[in-house]
Design a protein around this motif. Structure first.
Motif, PDB file in Angstrom:
ATOM      1  N   ARG A  78      13.849  39.142  75.161  1.00  0.00           N
ATOM      2  CA  ARG A  78      13.920  40.603  75.077  1.00  0.00           C
ATOM      3  C   ARG A  78      13.424  41.245  76.369  1.00  0.00           C
ATOM      4  O   ARG A  78      14.015  42.192  76.877  1.00  0.00           O
ATOM      5  CB  ARG A  78      13.114  41.123  73.884  1.00  0.00           C
ATOM      6  N   ALA A  79      12.345  40.716  76.931  1.00  0.00           N
ATOM      7  CA  ALA A  79      11.809  41.252  78.179  1.00  0.00           C
ATOM      8  C   ALA A  79      12.793  41.049  79.330  1.00  0.00           C
ATOM      9  O   ALA A  79      12.952  41.932  80.187  1.00  0.00           O
ATOM     10  CB  ALA A  79      10.473  40.593  78.500  1.00  0.00           C
ATOM     11  N   LEU A  80      13.466  39.921  79.332  1.00  0.00           N
ATOM     12  CA  LEU A  80      14.407  39.595  80.397  1.00  0.00           C
ATOM     13  C   LEU A  80      15.569  40.584  80.458  1.00  0.00           C
ATOM     14  O   LEU A  80      16.004  40.979  81.537  1.00  0.00           O
ATOM     15  CB  LEU A  80      14.935  38.172  80.171  1.00  0.00           C
ATOM     16  N   PHE A  81      16.057  41.006  79.303  1.00  0.00           N
ATOM     17  CA  PHE A  81      17.219  41.891  79.246  1.00  0.00           C
ATOM     18  C   PHE A  81      16.897  43.273  78.666  1.00  0.00           C
ATOM     19  O   PHE A  81      17.812  44.016  78.302  1.00  0.00           O
ATOM     20  CB  PHE A  81      18.343  41.237  78.426  1.00  0.00           C
ATOM     21  N   SER A  82      15.622  43.620  78.562  1.00  0.00           N
ATOM     22  CA  SER A  82      15.181  44.928  78.029  1.00  0.00           C
ATOM     23  C   SER A  82      15.788  45.203  76.658  1.00  0.00           C
ATOM     24  O   SER A  82      16.316  46.282  76.393  1.00  0.00           O
ATOM     25  CB  SER A  82      15.542  46.056  78.998  1.00  0.00           C
ATOM     26  N   LEU A  83      15.701  44.220  75.774  1.00  0.00           N
ATOM     27  CA  LEU A  83      16.278  44.338  74.434  1.00  0.00           C
ATOM     28  C   LEU A  83      15.254  44.904  73.458  1.00  0.00           C
ATOM     29  O   LEU A  83      14.062  44.633  73.588  1.00  0.00           O
ATOM     30  CB  LEU A  83      16.757  42.964  73.948  1.00  0.00           C
ATOM     31  N   PRO A  84      15.725  45.658  72.472  1.00  0.00           N
ATOM     32  CA  PRO A  84      14.800  46.208  71.479  1.00  0.00           C
ATOM     33  C   PRO A  84      14.314  45.144  70.494  1.00  0.00           C
ATOM     34  O   PRO A  84      14.985  44.130  70.282  1.00  0.00           O
ATOM     35  CB  PRO A  84      15.643  47.263  70.756  1.00  0.00           C
ATOM     36  N   GLU A  85      13.177  45.380  69.916  1.00  0.00           N
ATOM     37  CA  GLU A  85      12.645  44.511  68.866  1.00  0.00           C
ATOM     38  C   GLU A  85      13.385  44.916  67.594  1.00  0.00           C
ATOM     39  O   GLU A  85      13.005  45.858  66.915  1.00  0.00           O
ATOM     40  CB  GLU A  85      11.132  44.742  68.750  1.00  0.00           C
ATOM     41  N   ASP A  86      14.464  44.210  67.310  1.00  0.00           N
ATOM     42  CA  ASP A  86      15.374  44.645  66.267  1.00  0.00           C
ATOM     43  C   ASP A  86      15.766  43.464  65.384  1.00  0.00           C
ATOM     44  O   ASP A  86      16.053  42.387  65.921  1.00  0.00           O
ATOM     45  CB  ASP A  86      16.625  45.241  66.931  1.00  0.00           C
ATOM     46  N   PRO A  87      15.784  43.548  64.107  1.00  0.00           N
ATOM     47  CA  PRO A  87      15.542  44.702  63.261  1.00  0.00           C
ATOM     48  C   PRO A  87      14.062  44.953  62.957  1.00  0.00           C
ATOM     49  O   PRO A  87      13.703  45.973  62.387  1.00  0.00           O
ATOM     50  CB  PRO A  87      16.305  44.363  61.990  1.00  0.00           C
ATOM     51  N   CYS A  88      13.210  44.003  63.338  1.00  0.00           N
ATOM     52  CA  CYS A  88      11.766  44.166  63.154  1.00  0.00           C
ATOM     53  C   CYS A  88      11.039  43.306  64.187  1.00  0.00           C
ATOM     54  O   CYS A  88      11.662  42.790  65.099  1.00  0.00           O
ATOM     55  CB  CYS A  88      11.354  43.800  61.719  1.00  0.00           C
ATOM     56  N   ALA A  89       9.748  43.138  64.037  1.00  0.00           N
ATOM     57  CA  ALA A  89       8.952  42.366  64.998  1.00  0.00           C
ATOM     58  C   ALA A  89       9.486  40.936  65.138  1.00  0.00           C
ATOM     59  O   ALA A  89      10.001  40.352  64.190  1.00  0.00           O
ATOM     60  CB  ALA A  89       7.497  42.333  64.556  1.00  0.00           C
ATOM     61  N   ASP A  90       9.353  40.391  66.351  1.00  0.00           N
ATOM     62  CA  ASP A  90       9.887  39.059  66.654  1.00  0.00           C
ATOM     63  C   ASP A  90       9.416  37.989  65.685  1.00  0.00           C
ATOM     64  O   ASP A  90      10.201  37.170  65.221  1.00  0.00           O
ATOM     65  CB  ASP A  90       9.514  38.659  68.084  1.00  0.00           C
TER      66      ASP A  90
END
Length: 143
Positions: A78-90
């Motif tokens: 997620r950090a690498l591609f600026s992805l949202p924490e979706d649908p909930c926490a990792d």
């Protein structure tokens, strides 16, 4: 795969789109340690080898706590591609939907032009060649 090109800040496929890549879906169902290892090697930029990540996954799966390990790679992805924490926490995604999350993360790398089955070194060389290669210029004064 996905027909639209992935954009920064958005997942290219949904969590439950496992069948967009049948091969990866089958591999993950039968041997998730391989998919986890391949993804881990790419998102850690070679700091974690595929074999080490896969073996760690198997060891932790024996105790039923592999989601605590695999969610760390989702966070790095997620950090690498600026992805949202979706649908909930990792950690929640990996606790409740681990196979789907593992498949989604692998698909994300593939959809963004990486081949996790090649490992970090070959992907890094491929990316470096794409960045450093100069565009070709047509000879002559043609318009």
């Amino acid at each position: 795969m996905n027909s639209k090109s992935p954009t920064l800040g958005q997942w290219s496929t949904g969590l439950y789109d496992c069948f967009e890549d049948y091969g990866n879906c089958c591999l993950t169902c039968c041997c998730p340690c391989v998919t986890v290892g391949r993804t881990a090697e790419i998102v850690s930029r070679g700091a974690t080898s595929c074999c080490a990540a896969g073996a760690t996954y198997v060891l932790l799966a024996y105790f039923g706590c592999q989601c605590l390990y695999t969610c760390t790679f989702r966070d790095k992805l997620r950090a690498l591609f600026s992805l949202p924490e979706d649908p909930c926490a990792d950690c929640c995604v990996h606790f409740w939907c681990a196979p789907c999350a593992i498949c989604q993360e692998y698909r994300e790398l593939v959809n963004r032009g990486l081949d996790p089955s090649l490992g970090w070194e070959l992907n890094a060389k491929k990316m470096e060649a794409a960045v450093t290669s100069a565009p070709s210029v047509a000879r002559g004064m043609a318009r």
